[in-house]
Scaffold this active site. Sequence first.
Site, PDB file in Angstrom:
ATOM      1  CG  ASN A   1      -2.118  -0.957   0.924  1.00  0.00           C
ATOM      2  OD1 ASN A   1      -2.359  -1.352  -0.226  1.00  0.00           O
ATOM      3  ND2 ASN A   1      -2.826  -1.351   1.977  1.00  0.00           N
TER       4      ASN A   1
ATOM      5  CG  HIS B   1       5.227   0.155  -3.793  1.00  0.00           C
ATOM      6  ND1 HIS B   1       5.316  -1.097  -3.221  1.00  0.00           N
ATOM      7  CD2 HIS B   1       6.499   0.585  -3.949  1.00  0.00           C
ATOM      8  CE1 HIS B   1       6.587  -1.409  -3.053  1.00  0.00           C
ATOM      9  NE2 HIS B   1       7.332  -0.414  -3.478  1.00  0.00           N
TER      10      HIS B   1
ATOM     11  CG  ASP C   1      13.486   3.995   0.227  1.00  0.00           C
ATOM     12  OD1 ASP C   1      14.291   3.136   0.567  1.00  0.00           O
ATOM     13  OD2 ASP C   1      12.278   3.744   0.017  1.00  0.00           O
TER      14      ASP C   1
ATOM     15  CD  GLN D   1      15.535   5.290  -3.694  1.00  0.00           C
ATOM     16  OE1 GLN D   1      16.233   4.322  -3.958  1.00  0.00           O
ATOM     17  NE2 GLN D   1      14.222   5.204  -3.550  1.00  0.00           N
TER      18      GLN D   1
END
Length: 284
Positions: free
Chosen positions: A35, A37, A152, A155
Amino acid sequence: MIVFKYAEPLARYIQQQKNAGKQIGFVPTLGALHNGHIALIDQSKQATAVTVCSIFVNPTQFNNASDYQLYPNTIEQDIVKLEAAGCDVLFLPSIAEMYPQGTTNLEHYDLGYLETLLEGKYRPGHFQGVCQVMYRLLTMVQPHQLFMGQKDYQQCMVVARLLLLMQSPTQLITCPTLREPDGLAMSSRNMRLLPEDRQNAITIYRCLTLIKQECNKGVFWPVIKEKAEKMLTDAGFRIDYVELADAKTLQPATATLATIYQGPRVVLIAAFMHDVRLIDNMLV
Ligand code: AMP
């Protein structure tokens, strides 16, 4: 949902949509969708007319061969989830499509100190691999907006830097971390946790919450850090790092006894539960 396996027809389709005045949103993933994503897909759908998701388990960003081999692949369920979420386009390239010249002798991206600390330090080469794939995906998709998860954290900073290096007009939107009801950050790697380890894994979230509270009370960082590390090791974690950093630069941001740190900070944790490496963070 239209599925493309090759970059050329994908780029052609996207150009047609742009010619029709449509905004393109992009959500790159490694698949094994959860979920978290899907929340990125939802955000993209709200902000743009055409949402493109990519699923590609990028070999160059795995610094550990077994982590790559064991990375979950649930492509059929992923497609069902994306369809249900109303995703417009799925890009599902092969390794050969992404790396036609192979995966050696690759471009080097100047990420500066960002790849020497935290994830950069513990996963050498990881962010170069992230840039390899993101450079290729961004060149193929050329989205107006790119949606990535705060989970992240570093990132997101690396990709922001890559966009600058590429002089790309794409806008990066960082989305909040989706959590399980008990606080564990959703992650594709969670499905590799044994049931008992899954229970213990919530300690990362408990630590982040405790650290936030204690930081805001002004407790001396080494004291907080020692307490958090003990909580993690008692729960069965092997720690890579527990760090408090400046939220904008990721440089260490620990107040001394004499000073109080000004400005937003983020606490970041990376730790192994057996062979499953989990990361999480929280703004303080
Ligand atoms: P991954 O498939 O793990 O590479 O993740 C693809 C994108 O989803 C990245 O931008 C992640 O930061 C984001 N993401 C992963 N887990 C979560 C989560 N729990 N909440 C929000 N976004 C996430």
